[in-house]
Design a protein around this motif. Structure first.
Motif, PDB file in Angstrom:
ATOM      1  N   ARG B  89       0.824  -1.211  -0.065  1.00  0.00           N
ATOM      2  CA  ARG B  89       0.093   0.060   0.070  1.00  0.00           C
ATOM      3  C   ARG B  89       0.877   1.153   0.006  1.00  0.00           C
ATOM      4  NH1 ARG B  89      -3.195   1.318   5.749  1.00  0.00           N
ATOM      5  NH2 ARG B  89      -1.321   1.751   6.807  1.00  0.00           N
ATOM      6  N   TYR B 112      -7.382  -1.323  -7.516  1.00  0.00           N
ATOM      7  CA  TYR B 112      -6.927  -1.039  -6.270  1.00  0.00           C
ATOM      8  C   TYR B 112      -7.796  -0.920  -5.330  1.00  0.00           C
ATOM      9  CZ  TYR B 112      -8.026   3.588  -7.977  1.00  0.00           C
ATOM     10  OH  TYR B 112      -9.013   4.476  -8.504  1.00  0.00           O
ATOM     11  N   ARG B 113      -7.509  -0.788  -4.060  1.00  0.00           N
ATOM     12  CA  ARG B 113      -8.318  -0.678  -2.825  1.00  0.00           C
ATOM     13  C   ARG B 113      -7.785   0.531  -2.330  1.00  0.00           C
ATOM     14  NH1 ARG B 113      -8.591  -3.603   3.168  1.00  0.00           N
ATOM     15  NH2 ARG B 113      -8.256  -1.723   3.919  1.00  0.00           N
ATOM     16  N   ASP B 115      -8.393   3.490   0.567  1.00  0.00           N
ATOM     17  CA  ASP B 115      -8.805   3.604   2.065  1.00  0.00           C
ATOM     18  C   ASP B 115      -8.965   5.189   2.208  1.00  0.00           C
ATOM     19  OD1 ASP B 115      -7.866   0.853   2.072  1.00  0.00           O
ATOM     20  OD2 ASP B 115      -7.997   1.092   4.234  1.00  0.00           O
ATOM     21  N   LEU B 136     -16.685  -1.722   0.408  1.00  0.00           N
ATOM     22  CA  LEU B 136     -16.220  -2.858   1.327  1.00  0.00           C
ATOM     23  C   LEU B 136     -16.549  -2.405   2.789  1.00  0.00           C
ATOM     24  CD1 LEU B 136     -12.766  -4.134  -0.101  1.00  0.00           C
ATOM     25  CD2 LEU B 136     -14.883  -4.686  -0.763  1.00  0.00           C
ATOM     26  N   VAL B 172     -13.658   2.189   2.685  1.00  0.00           N
ATOM     27  CA  VAL B 172     -12.794   1.317   1.919  1.00  0.00           C
ATOM     28  C   VAL B 172     -13.565   0.748   0.873  1.00  0.00           C
ATOM     29  CG1 VAL B 172     -11.444  -0.830   1.823  1.00  0.00           C
ATOM     30  CG2 VAL B 172     -11.730   0.615   4.198  1.00  0.00           C
ATOM     31  N   CYS B 173     -12.836   1.064  -0.495  1.00  0.00           N
ATOM     32  CA  CYS B 173     -13.628   0.308  -1.689  1.00  0.00           C
ATOM     33  C   CYS B 173     -12.640  -0.092  -2.640  1.00  0.00           C
ATOM     34  CB  CYS B 173     -14.094   1.848  -2.406  1.00  0.00           C
ATOM     35  SG  CYS B 173     -15.353   2.737  -1.995  1.00  0.00           S
ATOM     36  N   LEU B 174     -13.064  -1.120  -3.301  1.00  0.00           N
ATOM     37  CA  LEU B 174     -12.294  -2.015  -4.292  1.00  0.00           C
ATOM     38  C   LEU B 174     -12.868  -1.159  -5.535  1.00  0.00           C
ATOM     39  CD1 LEU B 174     -10.390  -4.252  -4.699  1.00  0.00           C
ATOM     40  CD2 LEU B 174     -12.113  -5.534  -5.328  1.00  0.00           C
TER      41      LEU B 174
END
Lengths: 215, 197
Positions: B89, B112-113, B115, B136, B172-174
């Protein structure tokens, strides 16, 4: 039963095919496009290690899976190998097949699709993430009546697909067999993107309506 | 309660296995927890089965069945790598982290994730191509509504948006983007080369 010996004998109508149930013995020669008659029974027999049942499934589905993989863009040699691999996966995974959840064709389709995807990107197919879901675990073997209902459901869906208007069927087919973005599908059909979306939506409405009583 | 779902077009492509790897990871993240979309996906797979049943057969090699029967008792080939693997990250801004997913990318797509802390407003941007977002954790709001855990956002090149994280937890997203973002304000444009998205 020795697989090699089996291969040299005619398969259709073998009385040894104990697993072929109340709907009668399946002829290996049939290649009507109605799905394999009682394919579900054959897959359950394969789960119990019945090689004759496997030979019938192979004879019916391997050539269709090969066509599917060719349409997905695999080369002739690769399509042959992957169709082999798909049917071997049918042998290995037959114990996970649940006739109430999926038709034999749909189940074999997901196996062939995952192999095709995997071959394309050499990574684990996403659908396996779904297979890990506990609620997706196979249920106990279905009662015969429920199985007949499932077979009828599968037949109805096949008929509903065939009865789709040509423009909707074209969108459904392109969605399944080309990995072109939808904008390119729209260009290929010479219609706006919104039309592609609405045709697909209409197709699903019709397919659902075809299954109405089964909900 | 999930209110934003992938389009039927997207779910069909997911079931058909024609989405790119990055795109399918984001759709899978939503579908796993969404009974509605699992139903649509199952329906699309059933349709795939019906299409397979209707396929004209292509002749297999003469010894194909014999080969299969000879291979039948061999152990399965060992599986390929499991699931989605993330890289290291990276820090983007206070509280904002990006974690790239390792995918076989087609073209300039990225997975990508992201935050983002509560209350943070992201730079206004549009996309080159489509963007899929699966929430998420936490929630964010943009011009098209509120996206909470389990929601799926689908934007295309014509959408221009400015997400803001709401609630009292980080969001938090994908995220999968088909092409680079286009920042709509000067600060964003200044930072973009450094953001790498």
């Amino acid at each position: 039963m020795d697989g090699r010996a089996l291969f040299h004998e005619p398969i259709g109508g073998r009385p040894a095919l104990a697993a072929v149930g109340r709907r009668g013995v399946v002829s290996a020669a049939e290649d009507r496009n109605d799905g394999l008659e009682d394919g579900a029974t054959l897959i359950l027999a394969v789960a119990a290690g019945d090689r004759a049942a496997f030979a019938l499934l192979f004879t019916h589905y391997a050539p269709r899976v090969k066509t599917y993989l060719l349409r997905r863009g695999a080369g002739v040699q690769r399509a042959e190998e992957l169709a082999q691999e798909a049917l071997l996966s049918v042998w290995r995974k037959a114990g996970q097949f649940d006739p109430l959840r999926a038709s034999p064709g749909a189940w074999i389709f997901t196996i062939a699709r995952n192999l095709g995807v995997d071959d394309h990107r050499r990574a684990r197919p996403v659908a396996d993430a779904l297979a890990d879901d506990p609620s997706a675990a196979p249920e106990p073997p279905a009662a015969a009546d429920a199985r007949l209902d499932a077979a009828e459901r599968d037949q109805r869906l096949r008929e509903a697909v065939r009865a789709l208007p040509a423009d909707q069927l074209a969108v459904v087919r392109l969605s399944f067999f080309s990995d072109k973005p939808h904008a390119e599908i729209a260009a290929e059909l010479g219609v706006p993107l919104g039309t592609v979306k609405s045709r697909l939506r209409l197709a699903f409405v019709r397919l659902r309506a075809g299954l109405e009583d089964f909900r | 309660m999930t209110t934003h779902h992938p389009s039927e077009l997207t779910l069909t492509a997911f079931a058909a296995g024609t989405l790119s790897e990055g795109a399918s990871h984001v759709v899978a993240a939503h579908v796993v927890g969404c009974p509605h979309c699992r139903e649509v996906t199952a329906m699309a797979e059933a349709t795939g089965g019906a299409l397979l049943d209707d396929m004209p057969p292509t002749e297999m090699a003469a010894d194909a069945l014999e080969l299969a029967l000879a291979r039948i008792d061999r152990p399965a080939p060992h599986g390929t790598s499991a699931g989605l693997v993330f890289g290291r990250r990276r820090w983007l801004a206070p509280g904002v982290w990006i974690t790239p997913g390792k995918i076989a990318a087609r073209g300039r797509e990225q997975l990508y994730r992201l935050d983002v802390p509560q209350g943070r407003r992201l730079p206004r941007h549009s996309h080159e191509g489509r963007e899929f977002v699966a929430v998420l954790q936490g929630c964010f709001v943009d011009e098209s509504g509120l996206y909470a855990v389990g929601d799926f956002g689908e934007a295309d090149a014509s959408d221009d948006h400015q997400p803001t994280v709401q609630g009292d937890t980080p969001c938090v997203c994908l995220i999968w983007t088909e092409g680079p973002l286009h920042m709509r304000d000067p600060i964003g444009r200044l930072l973009q080369p450094w953001l790498g998205i």
